[in-house]
Design an enzyme around this catalytic site. Structure first.
Site, PDB file in Angstrom:
ATOM      1  N   GLY A 122       0.759  -1.243   0.000  1.00 30.04           N
ATOM      2  CA  GLY A 122       0.000   0.000   0.000  1.00 30.04           C
ATOM      3  C   GLY A 122       0.788   1.291   0.000  1.00 30.04           C
ATOM      4  N   ASP A 123       2.127   1.207   0.043  1.00 23.19           N
ATOM      5  CA  ASP A 123       2.912   2.448   0.135  1.00 23.19           C
ATOM      6  C   ASP A 123       4.202   2.357  -0.681  1.00 23.19           C
ATOM      7  OD1 ASP A 123       3.399   5.017   0.996  1.00 23.19           O
ATOM      8  OD2 ASP A 123       4.298   4.415   2.903  1.00 23.19           O
ATOM      9  N   PRO A 124       4.085   2.211  -2.008  1.00 22.25           N
ATOM     10  CA  PRO A 124       5.282   2.007  -2.846  1.00 22.25           C
ATOM     11  C   PRO A 124       5.981   3.302  -3.266  1.00 22.25           C
ATOM     12  CG  PRO A 124       3.327   1.841  -4.205  1.00 22.25           C
ATOM     13  CD  PRO A 124       2.839   2.095  -2.796  1.00 22.25           C
ATOM     14  N   HIS A 125       6.347   4.129  -2.281  1.00 20.05           N
ATOM     15  CA  HIS A 125       7.129   5.322  -2.642  1.00 20.05           C
ATOM     16  C   HIS A 125       8.591   4.917  -2.833  1.00 20.05           C
ATOM     17  CE1 HIS A 125       8.925   5.692   1.365  1.00 20.05           C
ATOM     18  NE2 HIS A 125       7.723   5.494   1.889  1.00 20.05           N
ATOM     19  N   ASN A 128      10.761   2.979  -0.300  1.00 19.76           N
ATOM     20  CA  ASN A 128      10.391   1.602   0.066  1.00 19.76           C
ATOM     21  C   ASN A 128      10.772   0.578  -0.997  1.00 19.76           C
ATOM     22  OD1 ASN A 128       9.360   2.216   2.549  1.00 19.76           O
ATOM     23  ND2 ASN A 128       7.243   2.422   1.859  1.00 19.76           N
TER      24      ASN A 128
END
Length: 349
Positions: A122-125, A128
């Site tokens: 849910g947080d593929p910045h 990461n």
């Protein structure tokens, strides 16, 4: 955390009271769920192991190993993996890795998560996702921070696969039918704009910009939308859809920074969506089974669509290569002209 959530809720309710068309209470609830998940390190460890199992056959995907004897709900201990942020273009060029290849691998990783596994990071910045050098000009993607995941409902996953199939084939009737399933009704006409940057009636090639006429028509349509329309659209979307929109936004930004054309994302999504329609993920084993009711006709349709996508990808690659060669020739000609001008100037002195 409870104080923060209460404060956000009060502010959201106050704004809704001042501006009745503003209705984003759902955002506070989603934020609360997300933060709760991210603060549970045991759950994060389980998420990482499940993802590692899902991609164990993909050698270019690495997930740090969990040390369970040193892990609790408050402490997470994992293997150290070396690498640089996925959008560090200078580093990639320095070690001889083509940024466009990294972009393609990244998109395929998340396309498989969405359309096949139904289990989405849910947080593929960029912080990461690391790129780690492997041998001569090889690389692997290291996936970090597994606190926030969304497990997609299997019915939703199949409908979302159908949506992408319809987007690629420009099947406006099917897009509208799926819009009814997703609960967004008339707003489904904006799905092609959101995901592909084109209108539902577009005639432009996939991955290419809208025509001036299409842009003008869309601009006029968007001007007619009110805040109430936006609130209604966002309220109507399933939470699974919101999770995908968030992840997709990060991916688009990374792809753009890596200098890869957007059609890389579109075609990868389409191919995995078509494949996702033929399988059923097993959340326990990490393996997949073909749907038993998949008959000969649907198998032929699948092969036809895959062939169509492969041909489209080949044509777009040729077009990109043509643009690249044209740029190189223009650069060579420009340098020759500069050289000749320099020589002429020297002779006149």
């Amino acid at each position: 955390m409870k104080i923060d959530i209460t404060t956000m809720s009060i502010l959201s309710n106050f704004i809704s009271w001042v501006f009745p068309d503003y209705r984003f209470d759902w955002a506070v609830l989603e934020f609360e769920k997300t933060i709760s998940m991210e603060l549970d390190f045991v759950q994060e460890a389980k998420n990482s192991e499940r993802t590692a199992k899902n991609f164990k056959k993909k050698k270019f995907i690495r997930v740090p190993r969990v040390y369970w004897d040193l892990t609790t709900k408050q402490v997470l201990t994992m293997q150290f993996c070396d690498g640089h942020k996925v959008d560090d273009v200078e580093y990639l060029k320095e070690i001889g890795i083509n940024p466009a290849k990294v972009a393609k691998a990244l998109v395929e990783l998340f396309a498989e998560m969405i359309f096949v596994h139904g289990f989405l990071h849910g947080d593929p910045h960029p912080g990461n996702i690391l790129v780690s050098a492997e041998g001569h000009r090889g690389f692997s993607l290291v996936l970090l921070d597994h606190g926030i995941y969304k497990e997609l409902d299997n019915g939703f996953r199949l409908d979302y696969c159908q949506l992408w199939k319809s987007l690629i084939l420009l099947d406006s009737h099917k897009i509208q039918d799926l819009g009814e399933k997703f609960g967004v009704g008339k707003y489904s006409r904006y799905f092609p704009v959101i995901f592909m940057g084109r209108t539902i009636d577009s005639k432009s090639a996939i991955g290419r910009e809208m025509s001036l006429e299409e842009k003008s028509k869309l601009k006029h349509e968007l001007k007619l939308l009110k805040m109430d329309d936006i609130s209604s659209f966002m309220e109507s979307l399933p939470t699974d859809f919101l999770a995908i929109l968030r992840a997709d936004g990060h991916l688009r930004s990374i792809i753009s920074k890596l200098g890869a054309p957007q059609h890389v994302r579109l075609l990868s999504y389409a191919k995995y969506a078509v494949y996702g329609l033929t399988i059923e993920p097993n959340t326990q084993s990490g393996f997949f089974t073909k749907y038993t009711h998949t008959n000969f006709k649907s198998s032929v349709n699948y092969l036809h669509l895959r062939a169509f996508l492969e041909i489209m990808e080949l044509l777009l690659r040729i077009e990109d290569l043509g643009h690249s060669l044209a740029k190189k020739w223009r650069r060579i000609i420009f340098n020759v002209i500069l050289f000749c001008k320099g020589r002429l100037f020297a002779l006149t002195i």
